[in-house]
Design a protein around this motif. Sequence first.
Motif, PDB file in Angstrom:
ATOM      1  N   GLN A   1      26.803  64.893  55.975  1.00 50.38           N
ATOM      2  CA  GLN A   1      25.454  64.449  55.600  1.00 50.38           C
ATOM      3  C   GLN A   1      24.527  65.645  55.413  1.00 50.38           C
TER       4      GLN A   1
ATOM      5  N   LEU B   1      18.430  62.716  61.806  1.00 48.09           N
ATOM      6  CA  LEU B   1      19.362  62.534  60.681  1.00 48.09           C
ATOM      7  C   LEU B   1      18.860  61.434  59.752  1.00 48.09           C
ATOM      8  N   ASP B   2      18.449  60.294  60.337  1.00 50.54           N
ATOM      9  CA  ASP B   2      17.917  59.190  59.528  1.00 50.54           C
ATOM     10  C   ASP B   2      16.676  59.625  58.764  1.00 50.54           C
TER      11      ASP B   2
ATOM     12  N   GLN C   1      22.550  71.413  66.686  1.00 54.02           N
ATOM     13  CA  GLN C   1      23.272  70.230  67.150  1.00 54.02           C
ATOM     14  C   GLN C   1      24.777  70.304  66.912  1.00 54.02           C
TER      15      GLN C   1
ATOM     16  N   TYR D   1      18.371  63.111  67.941  1.00 54.35           N
ATOM     17  CA  TYR D   1      19.202  63.719  66.909  1.00 54.35           C
ATOM     18  C   TYR D   1      19.487  62.710  65.790  1.00 54.35           C
ATOM     19  N   TYR D   2      19.879  61.501  66.163  1.00 53.83           N
ATOM     20  CA  TYR D   2      20.157  60.485  65.131  1.00 53.83           C
ATOM     21  C   TYR D   2      18.898  60.077  64.389  1.00 53.83           C
TER      22      TYR D   2
ATOM     23  N   ARG E   1      20.255  62.850  72.365  1.00 60.05           N
ATOM     24  CA  ARG E   1      21.157  62.382  71.312  1.00 60.05           C
ATOM     25  C   ARG E   1      20.457  61.384  70.386  1.00 60.05           C
TER      26      ARG E   1
ATOM     27  N   ASP F   1      28.375  63.518  60.166  1.00 59.35           N
ATOM     28  CA  ASP F   1      27.037  64.097  60.289  1.00 59.35           C
ATOM     29  C   ASP F   1      26.970  65.463  59.606  1.00 59.35           C
TER      30      ASP F   1
ATOM     31  N   PRO G   1      26.785  69.599  64.467  1.00 59.18           N
ATOM     32  CA  PRO G   1      27.317  68.301  64.046  1.00 59.18           C
ATOM     33  C   PRO G   1      28.747  68.436  63.504  1.00 59.18           C
TER      34      PRO G   1
END
Lengths: 215, 215
Positions: free
Chosen positions: B79, B9-10, B70, B5-6, B2, B76, B72
């Motif tokens: 995004q 995204l960042d 993922q 995953y973040y 997890r 998310d 999302p």
Amino acid sequence: MRDQYYEQLDHIVDELVLITDRVRTAVADATTALLETDLPTAERVIGGESDIEESIDEVEERALVLLATQQPVAGDLRQLVSTLRMVADLQRMSALAVHVSKIARRRMPVSAVPEPVRPLIRDMANVAHSMIGSAARIVSERDLDAAAALEFEDDEMDRLRQELFRVLLEGTWEHGVDTAIDLALLGRYYERMGDHAVNMARRVVYLVTGELPVA
Amino acid sequence: MRDQYYEQLDHIVDELVLITDRVRTAVADATTALLETDLPTAERVIGGESDIEESIDEVEERALVLLATQQPVAGDLRQLVSTLRMVADLQRMSALAVHVSKIARRRMPVSAVPEPVRPLIRDMANVAHSMIGSAARIVSERDLDAAAALEFEDDEMDRLRQELFRVLLEGTWEHGVDTAIDLALLGRYYERMGDHAVNMARRVVYLVTGELPVA
């Protein structure tokens, strides 16, 4: 539940095809307004943009809801992602038809397109119209051969635009700077419509093959 | 897993901001090439397009992989969907900077922008440059006030473009049809850069509020 989901996916594709056909009609009407100096038709295209945008927003919303609630994978995911890219192309093509109509309207009762370049503008409009029709068929039938053929139509469009610029710049232009500017913009608008049709076709190629298009 | 995953995204947002900055530099360079008739700078913008496209393709690929693997939801998901729309805007802005550079190159050693309209073109370029800078900050900081302010800059751009057309069409133009056409196209290119910056800002508004932008 699952059946409803597939129904929704199919519905989105049907809607994309319908909107593409409406955009194609808007382009044909804009060309009529331009070449026949037809004010009511120009007004109809300009007034009709918001209806097309409403349909586009609705398809986009539906695609987002499916993305958010159904967690689609593989082909379905690609379909929805492609839809989000294609609605942007449709939005631009619709706006370009409005630009053409506004140039037509601003010049009335005179035509924005003087005699010597009428055949050229008519050819560009015909190619754009045909390319958008091909895009609709490609979206509807996932026809990769038609997608490849569309690239040739795009080459023809490039050739016509170069020819238009050659005529405008050969030094014997007698119709004023304002008319030349309008024609340069009209050439660009029709060329961009073709580009967006090509983009849509490339999205379908991505959909079928999973490969991101080169351009 | 997890955390990764973040991180991903960042990373995508960071990349979007970096690419926006590179596009902004390309626009500034294109303007230098145009106003200073600087051939090496024109060539650098034209040659640099493929690098920018490579970065854009990479971000798009990353976003698609996250969407596919993922699943999302909510913010998310928005995004990632916004990312896919914004890369299309970045691609177009980069192509428009190349168009400006090609007009500059074609005219050399003469400048494509004659004296009387130099201040206007410089103003349009400055507004476009500033709008793309704002778009980068808005993407990076999700600043909704800055997104609202961007719409005012877009109004300024419209005003400048109208002023440019007024000058081209007032009947005292002495620099030829070819120059007038180039200027009309340059005006359109800078205006479209601004439109794409506004699109990006609107996508951030959607990201934060969940509301699809009006246009």
